[in-house]
Design an enzyme around this catalytic site. Sequence first.
Site, mmCIF file in Angstrom:
data_model
loop_
_atom_site.group_PDB
_atom_site.id
_atom_site.type_symbol
_atom_site.label_atom_id
_atom_site.label_comp_id
_atom_site.label_asym_id
_atom_site.label_seq_id
_atom_site.Cartn_x
_atom_site.Cartn_y
_atom_site.Cartn_z
ATOM 1 N N ASP A 155 0.827 -1.209 0.000
ATOM 2 C CA ASP A 155 0.000 0.000 0.000
ATOM 3 C C ASP A 155 0.869 1.270 0.000
ATOM 4 O OD1 ASP A 155 -2.431 1.366 0.039
ATOM 5 O OD2 ASP A 155 -3.222 0.255 1.741
ATOM 6 N N ASP B 269 -10.417 3.431 -3.608
ATOM 7 C CA ASP B 269 -11.117 2.233 -3.118
ATOM 8 C C ASP B 269 -12.522 2.104 -3.694
ATOM 9 O OD1 ASP B 269 -8.855 1.901 -1.660
ATOM 10 O OD2 ASP B 269 -9.812 1.960 0.312
HETATM 11 C C1 GLA Z 1 -6.064 1.446 1.412
HETATM 12 C C2 GLA Z 1 -6.275 0.410 0.308
HETATM 13 C C3 GLA Z 1 -7.378 -0.541 0.723
HETATM 14 C C4 GLA Z 1 -7.022 -1.203 2.041
HETATM 15 C C5 GLA Z 1 -6.775 -0.154 3.097
HETATM 16 C C6 GLA Z 1 -6.212 -0.761 4.385
HETATM 17 O O1 GLA Z 1 -7.167 2.289 1.498
HETATM 18 O O2 GLA Z 1 -6.580 1.035 -0.897
HETATM 19 O O3 GLA Z 1 -7.614 -1.522 -0.285
HETATM 20 O O4 GLA Z 1 -5.883 -2.011 1.862
HETATM 21 O O5 GLA Z 1 -5.834 0.815 2.658
HETATM 22 O O6 GLA Z 1 -6.019 0.191 5.394
#
Ligand code: GLA
Length: 388
Positions: free
Chosen positions: A136, A191
């Site tokens: 991430d 997301d």
């Molecule tokens: C980000 C990613 C998500 C998830 C969260 C976890 O937002 O895009 O898919 O992994 O972090 O905290």
Amino acid sequence: MGAKGFCQKFDDLAQTPPMGWNSWNKFACDVNEELIRETADAMVASGMKDAGYEYIIIDDCWHGERDEKGFIHANKEKFPSGMKALVDYVHSKGLKFGIYSDAGWQTCGGKPGSRGREYQDAQTYAEWGVDYLKYDWCNTEGLKAEGAYLTMRDALYEAGKPIVLSICEWGDNQPWEWAEDIGHLWRTTGDIYPCWDCEEDHGDWSSWGILRILDMQKGLRNYAGPGHWNDPDMLEVGNGMSTSEDRAHFTMWCMIAAPLIAGNDLRNMNETTRAILTNKDVISINQDRLGVQAFKYSEDDGLEVWVKPLANDEWAVTFLNRSEQERKIDFNWKDHPFEDPDFSYKVDFNNAQYKLYDVWKHTSMGSTQKELEASLPSHDVLTLRLKS
Ligand code: GLA
């Protein structure tokens, strides 16, 4: 440097879009070893493993502390048996194991990130037997994405255990332009959120409904292929949308050769959800060995036609009704030659004839010799495989 004196990405992995399950969409930070074990059991018992799902991925918040030498450990309360035992359990089911970290000093959930610890963490994951790393991009002040992901790629290679590298920087730095030799898949957007066409506002960031994410894929299909995939984020099937919306979401992710990472509670899913996620006729469109994403052939006031070239000169065609009304389909194949705008695939139905197979009803639908007439409910799809 690796044994051969150079570092690279592990080349033979993810030749078709990765399939699996990830904890985040449903459980967020509420992860523990029972959940993961029960999910692995459910993946087998539900028929998902048989349908091709392979990776069980723990997302954020599995972490405990680093020890005095800097090695990361799982949270002792949530994972009392330790991560190695959990990986072994998942492997004993014939499945693979995925884990999550972050290129910055902390993960998005505020747990220890891998910044400055890349080689040490890669070594730990390799020792645990991890098969997949989602990496991430929170808390990365001062870092450049390409360099940061390259460092983790090299660290994984040096550790010597083949691990799929899933790049998750939300498309902010156009990873499709530089990640082909670094990772096996890269997020293209922020997301996902389980709604048809909404923006969910979280203050300084937003998550996005199915159609929003789909539209954000425009212009990216020529960057993807075997071993390097555009990732429009994980599935929300079974997380609250209507049955037709779930079906349309799943279908479009299959059409655009997206990684199929389920994000629902596999232990408690109903038969409708299970049937969507395990539809092998639809999955075979996703897993087709050509690895070419569908292109949008036409759009007419919310009724879209998407076309995906398949191996052996076959095709998949999806009629997607984005609108609020039922729509009539009236499609004379002979008036619609397909010509891929990015690759060399094409067909003219005046010279080629195909049988039509409805991959949701599992029935034959005549051939391309005849005009297709059907009605399509709102927020639903009609998907045909054109067989020679
Ligand atoms: C980000 C990613 C998500 C998830 C969260 C976890 O937002 O895009 O898919 O992994 O972090 O905290």
